[in-house]
Scaffold this motif. Sequence first.
Motif, PDB file in Angstrom:
ATOM      1  N   HIS A 178       0.943  -1.332  -0.078  1.00  0.00           N
ATOM      2  CA  HIS A 178       0.124  -0.107  -0.112  1.00  0.00           C
ATOM      3  C   HIS A 178       0.805   1.387  -0.011  1.00  0.00           C
ATOM      4  N   ALA A 179       1.827   1.309   0.946  1.00  0.00           N
ATOM      5  CA  ALA A 179       2.691   2.418   1.080  1.00  0.00           C
ATOM      6  C   ALA A 179       3.579   2.819  -0.269  1.00  0.00           C
ATOM      7  N   SER A 180       4.211   1.835  -0.872  1.00  0.00           N
ATOM      8  CA  SER A 180       5.060   1.963  -1.702  1.00  0.00           C
ATOM      9  C   SER A 180       4.494   1.667  -3.116  1.00  0.00           C
ATOM     10  N   GLU A 192       3.561   9.771  -9.533  1.00  0.00           N
ATOM     11  CA  GLU A 192       3.626  11.453  -9.032  1.00  0.00           C
ATOM     12  C   GLU A 192       3.187  11.217  -7.420  1.00  0.00           C
ATOM     13  N   ALA A 193       2.712  10.324  -6.774  1.00  0.00           N
ATOM     14  CA  ALA A 193       2.317  10.323  -5.642  1.00  0.00           C
ATOM     15  C   ALA A 193       3.617   9.921  -4.739  1.00  0.00           C
ATOM     16  N   LEU A 194       4.444   9.353  -5.427  1.00  0.00           N
ATOM     17  CA  LEU A 194       5.830   9.014  -4.909  1.00  0.00           C
ATOM     18  C   LEU A 194       6.789   9.985  -4.950  1.00  0.00           C
ATOM     19  N   ASP A 195       6.600  11.046  -5.475  1.00  0.00           N
ATOM     20  CA  ASP A 195       7.605  12.257  -5.777  1.00  0.00           C
ATOM     21  C   ASP A 195       8.456  11.797  -7.236  1.00  0.00           C
ATOM     22  N   ALA A 231      10.011   0.326  -6.725  1.00  0.00           N
ATOM     23  CA  ALA A 231      11.120  -0.369  -6.266  1.00  0.00           C
ATOM     24  C   ALA A 231      12.237   0.573  -5.433  1.00  0.00           C
ATOM     25  N   GLU A 232      12.272   1.904  -5.704  1.00  0.00           N
ATOM     26  CA  GLU A 232      13.147   2.568  -4.826  1.00  0.00           C
ATOM     27  C   GLU A 232      12.723   2.911  -3.475  1.00  0.00           C
ATOM     28  N   LEU A 233      11.509   2.612  -3.296  1.00  0.00           N
ATOM     29  CA  LEU A 233      10.772   2.694  -1.583  1.00  0.00           C
ATOM     30  C   LEU A 233      10.616   1.411  -1.134  1.00  0.00           C
ATOM     31  N   TYR A 234      10.436   0.215  -1.780  1.00  0.00           N
ATOM     32  CA  TYR A 234      10.187  -0.936  -1.302  1.00  0.00           C
ATOM     33  C   TYR A 234      11.335  -1.642  -0.884  1.00  0.00           C
ATOM     34  N   GLY A 235      11.236  -2.482   0.433  1.00  0.00           N
ATOM     35  CA  GLY A 235      12.263  -3.612   0.674  1.00  0.00           C
ATOM     36  C   GLY A 235      11.289  -4.761   1.488  1.00  0.00           C
ATOM     37  N   ALA A 236      12.043  -5.881   1.471  1.00  0.00           N
ATOM     38  CA  ALA A 236      11.529  -6.914   1.940  1.00  0.00           C
ATOM     39  C   ALA A 236      10.877  -6.902   3.341  1.00  0.00           C
TER      40      ALA A 236
END
Length: 338
Positions: A54-56, A175-178, A183-188
Amino acid sequence: RHGLVRRGGGPRHRARGTPLSPGAVPNDLWCTDFKGKFKLGNGRYCYPLTVTDHASRFLLLCEALDSTREEPAIDAFERLFRERGLPLAIRSDNGVPFASPNALFNLSKLSVWWLRLGIAIERIKPGHPQQNGRHERMHLTLKKEATRPPGSNSLQQQDRFDAFIREFNTERPHEALDMKCPAELYGASPRRYAGLPELTYPFHDRDVLVTACGRLCLLRKRINISTVLAGQKLGIKEVDDGIWLASFMHYDLGYFDLEQKTLQPLDNPFGTRFVTHVLGTICYPSVWAGQAKGGGEGGIRTPDRLAPMPHFECGAFDHSATSPVARVICATRGRGVF
């Protein structure tokens, strides 16, 4: 029976949705759904099972399944959990296999498995797909770019889905992620999948196993519970003469007596709620003489007895249930629901 056990009648629970969490951090909340079925080149139908963070907005899974049955969905989620770890909660609609319309609390085998893994379940309100809007928006892009035209068979269609996943996660800025890619924001997730933990009920009178037909056997009586809990271990506690409280994990399901032999459910205990913590484990708020306490020693008040509870400190918003027993007793004493 002190107002705890009533004669049944009518449907147990209608789908109404659960409280929804913000899911502001990766792996706090995953969203899942089946994108609408479509026909492949060979005439067979494809049912894409999708999962996003949801977040990323990271697309975790897009699996070409041949039905919405529970077994293939569980296999797909197990592979995903082994690869990406476990989220705190999963949000879905109220359709199969995520929910069962006629089961206890609309649970399904899949959602019970999630609960066993320590994953909270969130459900949107029926007819409100906007509550899963980010996921639905991804479905629109998926439909346009990976299903038209469809693959000749499920293997070719899965290749298209895999290519879409790579592009969606690594090449498409949001756009919502700047203007960053998912993949730049998500990690396992740091919560690793290690199979089902053992269930124990140290504060109950005994453990009982739900039979394949959805019953528990007690004192030569067969109590109807639910087939979705078949094979699961419940904790039961006698709270008054002949009245028993049934619990699954740290969730209180309801009361039963040995005369009616049917569980009378409490309010739906599943979903995100305010809870309390002690050393990382989940505790329940105290109710002492009808008065809610914010901490210290106390107990859950039941008819003519108190169940001792350990000392705890107030916690914060989390994906676990406040004790329904305490909520019901507070409400019946005119003190509201906490």
